[in-house]
Design a protein around this motif. Sequence first.
Motif, PDB file in Angstrom:
ATOM      1  N   ASN A  11      13.249  -0.158  16.326  1.00  0.00           N
ATOM      2  CA  ASN A  11      12.684  -1.353  15.704  1.00  0.00           C
ATOM      3  C   ASN A  11      11.488  -0.898  14.879  1.00  0.00           C
ATOM      4  O   ASN A  11      10.407  -0.666  15.412  1.00  0.00           O
ATOM      5  CB  ASN A  11      12.254  -2.374  16.756  1.00  0.00           C
ATOM      6  N   VAL A  12      11.715  -0.744  13.585  1.00  0.00           N
ATOM      7  CA  VAL A  12      10.705  -0.188  12.693  1.00  0.00           C
ATOM      8  C   VAL A  12      10.079  -1.299  11.865  1.00  0.00           C
ATOM      9  O   VAL A  12      10.768  -2.177  11.355  1.00  0.00           O
ATOM     10  CB  VAL A  12      11.318   0.867  11.747  1.00  0.00           C
ATOM     11  N   VAL A  13       8.770  -1.219  11.730  1.00  0.00           N
ATOM     12  CA  VAL A  13       8.028  -2.140  10.879  1.00  0.00           C
ATOM     13  C   VAL A  13       7.375  -1.318   9.784  1.00  0.00           C
ATOM     14  O   VAL A  13       6.750  -0.293  10.067  1.00  0.00           O
ATOM     15  CB  VAL A  13       6.949  -2.901  11.680  1.00  0.00           C
ATOM     16  N   MET A  14       7.551  -1.744   8.519  1.00  0.00           N
ATOM     17  CA  MET A  14       6.875  -1.061   7.423  1.00  0.00           C
ATOM     18  C   MET A  14       5.791  -1.981   6.878  1.00  0.00           C
ATOM     19  O   MET A  14       6.031  -3.154   6.609  1.00  0.00           O
ATOM     20  CB  MET A  14       7.830  -0.703   6.288  1.00  0.00           C
ATOM     21  N   THR A  15       4.602  -1.432   6.738  1.00  0.00           N
ATOM     22  CA  THR A  15       3.480  -2.146   6.172  1.00  0.00           C
ATOM     23  C   THR A  15       3.016  -1.396   4.936  1.00  0.00           C
ATOM     24  O   THR A  15       2.830  -0.177   4.992  1.00  0.00           O
ATOM     25  CB  THR A  15       2.318  -2.228   7.189  1.00  0.00           C
ATOM     26  N   SER A  16       2.837  -2.104   3.843  1.00  0.00           N
ATOM     27  CA  SER A  16       2.304  -1.485   2.632  1.00  0.00           C
ATOM     28  C   SER A  16       0.802  -1.720   2.586  1.00  0.00           C
ATOM     29  O   SER A  16       0.350  -2.870   2.593  1.00  0.00           O
ATOM     30  CB  SER A  16       2.957  -2.093   1.388  1.00  0.00           C
ATOM     31  N   VAL A  17       0.048  -0.647   2.560  1.00  0.00           N
ATOM     32  CA  VAL A  17      -1.415  -0.726   2.456  1.00  0.00           C
ATOM     33  C   VAL A  17      -1.740  -0.380   1.011  1.00  0.00           C
ATOM     34  O   VAL A  17      -1.795   0.787   0.639  1.00  0.00           O
ATOM     35  CB  VAL A  17      -2.103   0.239   3.441  1.00  0.00           C
ATOM     36  N   THR A  18      -1.924  -1.410   0.188  1.00  0.00           N
ATOM     37  CA  THR A  18      -2.073  -1.193  -1.249  1.00  0.00           C
ATOM     38  C   THR A  18      -3.493  -1.405  -1.766  1.00  0.00           C
ATOM     39  O   THR A  18      -3.734  -1.261  -2.961  1.00  0.00           O
ATOM     40  CB  THR A  18      -1.111  -2.106  -2.028  1.00  0.00           C
ATOM     41  N   SER A  19      -4.410  -1.740  -0.884  1.00  0.00           N
ATOM     42  CA  SER A  19      -5.812  -1.849  -1.279  1.00  0.00           C
ATOM     43  C   SER A  19      -6.676  -1.472  -0.081  1.00  0.00           C
ATOM     44  O   SER A  19      -6.251  -1.625   1.068  1.00  0.00           O
ATOM     45  CB  SER A  19      -6.140  -3.263  -1.765  1.00  0.00           C
ATOM     46  N   PRO A  20      -7.884  -0.974  -0.334  1.00  0.00           N
ATOM     47  CA  PRO A  20      -8.746  -0.571   0.786  1.00  0.00           C
ATOM     48  C   PRO A  20      -9.219  -1.794   1.569  1.00  0.00           C
ATOM     49  O   PRO A  20      -9.196  -2.918   1.047  1.00  0.00           O
ATOM     50  CB  PRO A  20      -9.918   0.140   0.100  1.00  0.00           C
ATOM     51  N   GLN A  23     -14.776  -4.627   1.562  1.00  0.00           N
ATOM     52  CA  GLN A  23     -16.094  -4.010   1.450  1.00  0.00           C
ATOM     53  C   GLN A  23     -16.050  -2.488   1.508  1.00  0.00           C
ATOM     54  O   GLN A  23     -17.034  -1.847   1.861  1.00  0.00           O
ATOM     55  CB  GLN A  23     -17.050  -4.567   2.504  1.00  0.00           C
ATOM     56  N   GLU A  24     -14.901  -1.909   1.174  1.00  0.00           N
ATOM     57  CA  GLU A  24     -14.810  -0.451   1.044  1.00  0.00           C
ATOM     58  C   GLU A  24     -14.447  -0.127  -0.389  1.00  0.00           C
ATOM     59  O   GLU A  24     -13.814  -0.915  -1.085  1.00  0.00           O
ATOM     60  CB  GLU A  24     -13.773   0.127   2.009  1.00  0.00           C
ATOM     61  N   SER A  25     -14.824   1.051  -0.834  1.00  0.00           N
ATOM     62  CA  SER A  25     -14.629   1.456  -2.213  1.00  0.00           C
ATOM     63  C   SER A  25     -13.180   1.857  -2.494  1.00  0.00           C
ATOM     64  O   SER A  25     -12.475   2.367  -1.630  1.00  0.00           O
ATOM     65  CB  SER A  25     -15.547   2.635  -2.522  1.00  0.00           C
ATOM     66  N   PHE A  26     -12.755   1.644  -3.754  1.00  0.00           N
ATOM     67  CA  PHE A  26     -11.443   2.108  -4.202  1.00  0.00           C
ATOM     68  C   PHE A  26     -11.465   3.618  -4.451  1.00  0.00           C
ATOM     69  O   PHE A  26     -10.418   4.240  -4.541  1.00  0.00           O
ATOM     70  CB  PHE A  26     -11.028   1.398  -5.502  1.00  0.00           C
ATOM     71  N   ALA A  27     -12.664   4.201  -4.570  1.00  0.00           N
ATOM     72  CA  ALA A  27     -12.776   5.642  -4.833  1.00  0.00           C
ATOM     73  C   ALA A  27     -12.148   6.429  -3.686  1.00  0.00           C
ATOM     74  O   ALA A  27     -12.502   6.262  -2.525  1.00  0.00           O
ATOM     75  CB  ALA A  27     -14.236   6.041  -4.989  1.00  0.00           C
ATOM     76  N   GLY A  28     -11.187   7.264  -4.013  1.00  0.00           N
ATOM     77  CA  GLY A  28     -10.517   8.089  -3.006  1.00  0.00           C
ATOM     78  C   GLY A  28      -9.445   7.367  -2.214  1.00  0.00           C
ATOM     79  O   GLY A  28      -8.791   7.976  -1.372  1.00  0.00           O
ATOM     80  N   PHE A  29      -9.243   6.079  -2.477  1.00  0.00           N
ATOM     81  CA  PHE A  29      -8.213   5.338  -1.744  1.00  0.00           C
ATOM     82  C   PHE A  29      -6.833   5.687  -2.287  1.00  0.00           C
ATOM     83  O   PHE A  29      -6.623   5.785  -3.487  1.00  0.00           O
ATOM     84  CB  PHE A  29      -8.434   3.827  -1.858  1.00  0.00           C
ATOM     85  N   ARG A  30      -5.883   5.890  -1.401  1.00  0.00           N
ATOM     86  CA  ARG A  30      -4.487   6.156  -1.790  1.00  0.00           C
ATOM     87  C   ARG A  30      -3.597   5.152  -1.072  1.00  0.00           C
ATOM     88  O   ARG A  30      -3.608   5.078   0.160  1.00  0.00           O
ATOM     89  CB  ARG A  30      -4.090   7.573  -1.391  1.00  0.00           C
ATOM     90  N   PRO A  31      -2.809   4.367  -1.835  1.00  0.00           N
ATOM     91  CA  PRO A  31      -1.898   3.404  -1.197  1.00  0.00           C
ATOM     92  C   PRO A  31      -0.897   4.117  -0.286  1.00  0.00           C
ATOM     93  O   PRO A  31      -0.484   5.246  -0.563  1.00  0.00           O
ATOM     94  CB  PRO A  31      -1.185   2.740  -2.381  1.00  0.00           C
ATOM     95  N   LEU A  32      -0.499   3.424   0.786  1.00  0.00           N
ATOM     96  CA  LEU A  32       0.404   4.009   1.772  1.00  0.00           C
ATOM     97  C   LEU A  32       1.494   3.028   2.169  1.00  0.00           C
ATOM     98  O   LEU A  32       1.276   1.819   2.189  1.00  0.00           O
ATOM     99  CB  LEU A  32      -0.363   4.379   3.053  1.00  0.00           C
TER     100      LEU A  32
END
Length: 165
Positions: A11-20, A23-32
């Motif tokens: 039973n697999v759940v996929m979550t897209s993390v597309t923004s930090p 109150q955290e910076s986008f600098a260095g953030f990589r979507p997962l």
Amino acid sequence: FQAVTPTTAPNVVMTSVTSPPSQESFAGFRPLAVLSWVPEDNPLIEGHAVYLALRDLAAIRLLCWVPKGSGGHLEVPIARQKHTYSEDTLLLRDYWNKQQVHQEEELIVATRSAVIVGGVKQSYHIESPASSHRLGSWLVLTEAVKCLTSFEAKYPEYVTHPVVP
């Protein structure tokens, strides 16, 4: 003949993390794309195979091998791409309009199990029915994925540059 049935699909759940987080910076953030499942306590299960496939095409390859005991979690870096489709007509339309097009991808997870016949472990394996997770307009950044890239691998390596003995 002896019929051998595979274990059940995870039973697999996929979550897209597309923004930090807020109150955290986008600098260095990589979507997962985060795949999570509950590991089963079955002695026949050897692990989980995570495949990368092109949606609606017969094109699939092993992306990562997650052996039993490694937990039920895998983070896959992704990037958003314009003109990503699984339908032929939309792909062709944008291609004819001189757009760079991409085939939609999906992540597929299957449980790989050992086969025991007459108390003897066989040299082959079986896989459960797979669970499929569409990525939509997101594509996997294979050059940034580091994991076990084969069923025999002992050490993680980058998917696009595996070390071949």
